[in-house]
Design a protein around this motif. Structure first.
Motif, PDB file in Angstrom:
ATOM      1  N   LEU B  21      27.490  21.055 175.298  1.00 48.07           N
ATOM      2  CA  LEU B  21      28.152  22.317 174.984  1.00 48.07           C
ATOM      3  C   LEU B  21      28.689  22.226 173.565  1.00 48.07           C
ATOM      4  O   LEU B  21      29.162  21.168 173.140  1.00 48.07           O
ATOM      5  CB  LEU B  21      29.300  22.573 175.970  1.00 48.07           C
ATOM      6  N   ARG B  22      28.655  23.359 172.878  1.00 52.54           N
ATOM      7  CA  ARG B  22      29.005  23.355 171.462  1.00 52.54           C
ATOM      8  C   ARG B  22      30.132  24.333 171.153  1.00 52.54           C
ATOM      9  O   ARG B  22      30.273  25.372 171.813  1.00 52.54           O
ATOM     10  CB  ARG B  22      27.778  23.693 170.616  1.00 52.54           C
ATOM     11  N   SER B  75      32.230  20.857 167.243  1.00 49.58           N
ATOM     12  CA  SER B  75      32.549  19.896 168.282  1.00 49.58           C
ATOM     13  C   SER B  75      31.553  20.050 169.414  1.00 49.58           C
ATOM     14  O   SER B  75      31.011  21.138 169.648  1.00 49.58           O
ATOM     15  CB  SER B  75      33.972  20.123 168.810  1.00 49.58           C
ATOM     16  N   THR B  76      31.313  18.953 170.117  1.00 51.10           N
ATOM     17  CA  THR B  76      30.424  18.984 171.273  1.00 51.10           C
ATOM     18  C   THR B  76      31.114  18.332 172.466  1.00 51.10           C
ATOM     19  O   THR B  76      31.931  17.419 172.325  1.00 51.10           O
ATOM     20  CB  THR B  76      29.103  18.234 171.015  1.00 51.10           C
ATOM     21  N   LEU B  77      30.766  18.840 173.631  1.00 49.17           N
ATOM     22  CA  LEU B  77      31.172  18.243 174.902  1.00 49.17           C
ATOM     23  C   LEU B  77      29.888  17.935 175.656  1.00 49.17           C
ATOM     24  O   LEU B  77      29.080  18.829 175.889  1.00 49.17           O
ATOM     25  CB  LEU B  77      32.043  19.203 175.708  1.00 49.17           C
ATOM     26  N   LYS B  78      29.698  16.680 175.994  1.00 48.10           N
ATOM     27  CA  LYS B  78      28.460  16.261 176.625  1.00 48.10           C
ATOM     28  C   LYS B  78      28.733  15.731 178.023  1.00 48.10           C
ATOM     29  O   LYS B  78      29.720  15.018 178.251  1.00 48.10           O
ATOM     30  CB  LYS B  78      27.782  15.190 175.765  1.00 48.10           C
ATOM     31  N   ILE B  79      27.857  16.078 178.932  1.00 46.15           N
ATOM     32  CA  ILE B  79      27.932  15.568 180.297  1.00 46.15           C
ATOM     33  C   ILE B  79      26.591  14.894 180.599  1.00 46.15           C
ATOM     34  O   ILE B  79      25.542  15.518 180.518  1.00 46.15           O
ATOM     35  CB  ILE B  79      28.179  16.694 181.334  1.00 46.15           C
ATOM     36  N   GLN B  80      26.651  13.624 180.905  1.00 44.85           N
ATOM     37  CA  GLN B  80      25.439  12.866 181.165  1.00 44.85           C
ATOM     38  C   GLN B  80      25.728  11.735 182.148  1.00 44.85           C
ATOM     39  O   GLN B  80      26.509  10.833 181.821  1.00 44.85           O
ATOM     40  CB  GLN B  80      24.877  12.286 179.854  1.00 44.85           C
ATOM     41  N   PRO B  81      25.124  11.728 183.331  1.00 48.35           N
ATOM     42  CA  PRO B  81      24.298  12.780 183.913  1.00 48.35           C
ATOM     43  C   PRO B  81      25.161  13.870 184.556  1.00 48.35           C
ATOM     44  O   PRO B  81      26.269  13.599 185.006  1.00 48.35           O
ATOM     45  CB  PRO B  81      23.519  12.025 184.985  1.00 48.35           C
TER      46      PRO B  81
END
Lengths: 115, 113
Positions: B21-22, B75-81
């Motif tokens: 997400l950005r 900014s970024t929010l990352k979800i993995q996995p």
């Protein structure tokens, strides 16, 4: 840490009636209390705020009151209209610690105004 | 001013996939916040940055979540996995050093199936 409690969680009123939403906070040094309105599917938007050096602020049909002694503040909406239907969030500004200046939000109140 | 800009507006992904997400904050704002909103928990603060530096990430639910702010405008929010329970609306907000109120972006509605 700071805690903000908001009541009620849901509120249903008839068009034209008044609506009141109440919040309490725990940090006696908090000095800023905003209210946000979030319409369905949209972003929270600031509708009114009050600083700790005043007891009441009005903007047309909405007003906010602050009781510093009791550590509570309220949102008052008069002559409610269907477009007032939304989720309302209160918040208090944290006055201490590493997160000083951040807002602590209540859980929200879903207001429904019935035509 | 275009306000706080988030992308994408909607994201549907399969469980196990990576999601990014950005957010572009308002120019000149020193603080950036990432929130997650669900019916059950309301607005939860995940992490916030001051001058691009992460200050408090105690709200990040698990190591699967990470956030970066490489410069003042992104900014970024990352979800993995990703997992189905990550389904929520994610908001970015920003404010300036001298102001008290936040400006929220339009949010990203994430659905993990």
């Amino acid at each position: 840490g700071e805690n903000v409690e908001q009541h009620p969680s849901t509120l249903s009123v008839q068009e034209g009636d008044s609506a009141v939403i109440k919040c309490t906070y725990s940090d006696s040094a908090s000095n800023y209390f905003p209210w946000y309105k979030q319409e369905l599917g949209k972003r929270p938007q600031l509708i009114i705020d009050i600083r700790s050096n005043v007891g009441e602020k009005k903007d047309q049909r909405i007003a906010v009151t602050l009781n510093k002694t009791a550590k509570h503040f309220s949102l008052h909406i008069t002559e409610t209209q269907p477009e007032d239907s939304a989720v309302y969030f209160c918040a208090a500004r944290l006055s201490y610690g590493g997160s000083q200046g951040n807002l602590i939000f209540g859980k929200g109140t879903k207001l429904s105004v019935k035509p | 001013d275009a306000g706080v800009i988030q992308s994408p507006r909607h994201e549907v992904t399969e469980m196990g996939q990576e999601v990014t997400l950005r957010c572009k904050p308002i120019s000149g704002h020193d603080y950036l916040f990432w929130y997650r909103q669900t019916m059950m928990r309301g607005l939860e603060l995940l992490i916030y940055f001051n001058n691009n530096v992460p200050i408090d990430d105690s709200g990040m639910p698990e190591d699967r979540f990470s956030a970066k702010m490489p410069n003042a405008s992104f900014s970024t929010l990352k979800i993995q996995p990703s997992e189905p329970r990550d389904s929520a609306v994610y908001f970015c907000a920003s404010r300036s050093q001298g102001s008290y109120g936040y400006t929220f972006g339009s949010g990203t509605r994430l659905t993990v199936v």
